[in-house]
Design an enzyme around this catalytic site. Structure first.
Site, PDB file in Angstrom:
ATOM      1  N   ALA A  58       0.828  -1.206   0.000  1.00 26.54           N
ATOM      2  CA  ALA A  58       0.000   0.000   0.000  1.00 26.54           C
ATOM      3  C   ALA A  58       0.858   1.250   0.000  1.00 26.54           C
ATOM      4  CB  ALA A  58      -0.917   0.010   1.212  1.00 26.54           C
TER       5      ALA A  58
ATOM      6  N   GLY B 188       0.867  -5.520   2.075  1.00 30.40           N
ATOM      7  CA  GLY B 188      -0.573  -5.489   1.871  1.00 30.40           C
ATOM      8  C   GLY B 188      -1.019  -6.301   0.673  1.00 30.40           C
TER       9      GLY B 188
ATOM     10  N   GLU C 272      -1.356  -9.782   1.891  1.00 28.09           N
ATOM     11  CA  GLU C 272      -2.569  -9.885   2.697  1.00 28.09           C
ATOM     12  C   GLU C 272      -3.819  -9.922   1.824  1.00 28.09           C
ATOM     13  OE1 GLU C 272      -4.527  -8.322   6.760  1.00 28.09           O
ATOM     14  OE2 GLU C 272      -2.886  -7.164   5.916  1.00 28.09           O
TER      15      GLU C 272
ATOM     16  N   GLU D  60       7.801  -6.058   6.777  1.00 31.34           N
ATOM     17  CA  GLU D  60       7.714  -4.997   7.788  1.00 31.34           C
ATOM     18  C   GLU D  60       8.934  -4.931   8.708  1.00 31.34           C
ATOM     19  OE1 GLU D  60       3.429  -5.250   6.503  1.00 31.34           O
ATOM     20  OE2 GLU D  60       5.225  -6.502   6.517  1.00 31.34           O
TER      21      GLU D  60
END
Length: 258
Positions: free
Chosen positions: A65, A109, A112, A132
């Protein structure tokens, strides 16, 4: 639809395509809004029975994102992926089956978003990762909670703690993806899965998905004792009558989704 995605419906199958290949299909607020519109249309349109989520370009399915916690047109907070992930805002539950066709990078993201699908078809160049910790950014932890539930414990923890990626072959070995194909056959294979699902009773499929996912984290005795409204509603549907008639007549059922 807003820009950032392509959306089309054909023969009861909705095709949603992330369309920012130069940005590795990373999700920006405009794409989030477009995805929200797409999921809402898929949920509300009875003539859509299954959805396929793909992405433009060979290099990436989605590299994550640009920002999280976008907004809808009326100013309400929206979860990443048009609400689908539940990260950064209220989660939107997609009632219809979703197939993700994943190629190249599916990280952060994007990983995910792929895990939100019911079935994942991967190109042989796919890579899945949770970067991350490697880049020193920890915000919403949704991807980690999904990974620990969809992958073996130690595999998920290794991804989370190292920030390293796994390839398509490893993902298949760990049960994350259903099938690996050459990139050139990715959309064809995802469409084949969609056709197979669309050949079943759409209302029965939706009721089954609701029952399974709504009690996935509950003890078995609770799941068995639960009354599921979509299953009960199906008992009075035209499709249930058609299914019995087709079985008795030894013919293929002609589903109406009603």
């Amino acid at each position: 639809m807003s820009s950032g995605i392509l959306f089309e419906v054909d023969n009861h199958i909705a095709r949603v395509t992330l369309d920012r290949p130069k940005a590795l299909n990373s999700i920006d607020p405009e794409m989030d809004a477009a995805l929200f519109e797409a999921w809402t249309e898929i949920n509300s349109n009875p003539d859509i029975w299954v959805a396929v989520l793909g992405a433009a370009g060979e290099k990436a399915f989605c590299a994550g994102a640009n920002v999280s916690g976008g907004t809808e047109g009326d100013g309400r907070r929206m979860a990443l992926g048009g609400g689908l992930t539940g990260v950064g805002g209220p989660m939107l539950t997609l009632r219809k089956p979703l197939i993700a066709a994943v190629q190249g990078y599916a990280i952060g993201g994007g990983f995910e978003l792929a895990m939100c699908a019911d079935i994942i078809v991967a190109a042989d160049n796919a890579q899945f990762g949770i970067p991350e910790t490697k880049v020193g950014i920890i915000g919403e932890a949704g991807i980690m909670h999904r990974a620990i539930r969809q992958l073996p414990h130690h595999i998920a923890m290794a991804l989370i703690l190292t920030g390293e990626r796994i390839d398509a072959q490893q993902a298949e070995r760990y049960g994350l993806v259903n099938e690996i194909v050459p990139y050139e056959k990715l959309l064809e294979t995802a469409s084949s899965w969609a056709d197979r699902i669309a050949s079943a009773s759409p209302l029965a499929v939706q009721a089954a998905k609701d029952a399974v996912l709504s009690r996935a984290g509950w003890p078995l005795d609770v799941a068995l004792a639960t009354r599921y409204e979509p299953i009960e509603a199906y008992a009075n549907s035209a499709d249930r009558i058609e299914g019995r008639a087709a079985f008795a007549d030894k013919r293929a059922a002609q589903w109406s989704g009603r």
